[in-house]
Design an enzyme around this catalytic site. Sequence first.
Site, short mmCIF file in Angstrom:
data_model
loop_
_atom_site.label_atom_id
_atom_site.label_comp_id
_atom_site.label_asym_id
_atom_site.label_seq_id
_atom_site.Cartn_x
_atom_site.Cartn_y
_atom_site.Cartn_z
N SER A 117 -67.88 -36.74 -18.38
CA SER A 117 -69.23 -36.53 -18.91
C SER A 117 -69.39 -37.28 -20.22
CB SER A 117 -69.45 -35.03 -19.13
OG SER A 117 -70.60 -34.78 -19.92
N TYR A 141 -66.49 -27.95 -23.64
CA TYR A 141 -66.63 -28.70 -22.40
C TYR A 141 -66.21 -30.15 -22.60
CZ TYR A 141 -69.06 -30.77 -18.35
OH TYR A 141 -69.38 -31.45 -17.20
N LYS A 145 -62.92 -32.09 -20.96
CA LYS A 145 -63.08 -33.33 -20.19
C LYS A 145 -62.25 -34.45 -20.80
CE LYS A 145 -66.04 -32.25 -16.91
NZ LYS A 145 -65.72 -32.43 -15.48
#
Length: 316
Positions: A117, A141, A145
Site C-alpha cells: 500500500s 498498517y 506492510k
Amino acid sequence: MKIAITGAGGFVGQLLAEHLLNADHEVLLIDIFEPPVPSKASSKSSLATCIKADLFSDSNSVIPSDLDAIYIFHGIMSAGSEADFDLGYRVNLHSTLNLLETLRNKCKGVKVVYASSTAIYGQPLPQWPSESTLPTPSSSYGTQKSMIEYAINDFSRRGYINGFTLRFPTISVRPGKPTQAASSWMSGMFREPLQGLPSSLPCADDFEAWLCSPRILVQNLLHVLTLQRDSLPSHMRQINLPGITASVKEMLEALETVGGRQAVDLVKREQPTREIKDMLDSWPIRFDVTKAMDLGFKRDEQFVDAVRDFKDSLDE
C-alpha cells in the site's frame, strides 16, 4: 498454472479469481472463512478449491508443494489496524511471515505477488515519491506492510521466492459493503448514492487522493504473471502501481456526471476522527511510476471512467 489467493473472499480476491478461473488456471481460494467461487466464473468451478484457514497457524497444511504463484491479499485494513493493535500485527505481519516461511520450505522459487500500500509512506515526502523514497509510515498498517516488503526482498534475494510487491493506490469504486479502510469513503461516496442510498464524506473539496479503478487493477495483477525474475533487482522488489490523482471536488463532479444531481445530494459531510484525519493527510497523492510504466503496467485515463464502470455493473 496453479495459483493461490489469500484473502480470496474479499473484493480484490474475488475479482482476480474470476479472471484467473475464466482463463483456465487452477485456483486455490483461501480465507479465514470459506470463500465462494465468483459467480461470473461459476462455469469453471471445477478448477477452484475453496479453503477456510487461519494462515497464522494453518499455512503449512493448506499450501501445496506444486504451487506456481500466490497472491497475498489477506489482512486487516488501515483503520482496523489502528483500532486493534494486536490483531493488526497478528494478521498483517505474523501470519504473512508464517506464510512466507511455508513457501520457502515447500515451494522454493514460487512467484509471490504481495499487495502492499502507499500507506508505507508518510510525511515529509518529496513531491513525486518513488520506490527509492524512504518509507516512513505513520500508521500501524503502513508499518506492517513495510516490514513484509523487506521480508519479501530478502526472501527473493536468497532465491527462496520470486517476489513482487505491488503498492496499491486506493481502489475506487469498490462494490459490496464498506470496509475498515480509512479510505472506504472513497468508494462509498459513489457506491451508495448510485443505488439511492446516503453516504458520508469526511474530507473537504480540496482533499486529493491517489486512485485506481478495479478494471485497471485486475489488468495489472494479471500482468505480473508475465514478468521475469530479473525484471527487478533481486533485493528491491517493490513497484508503485500507477494511479490517478483526484480531488474530492473532482470526485463529486464525476458522481454528478454519471448519477445526476440527485446522487450528489445523497452525499453527507461529516467530521472524521483525529486519528483518521491524520492518517489520510499523511498519504501521498502523486507518485513517480516510471518503473511500473516501463514494466508494462497500465493506468486509468480519467477517474470518471471508474464511476461509469461501477454504474454499468449495477445496470448489468
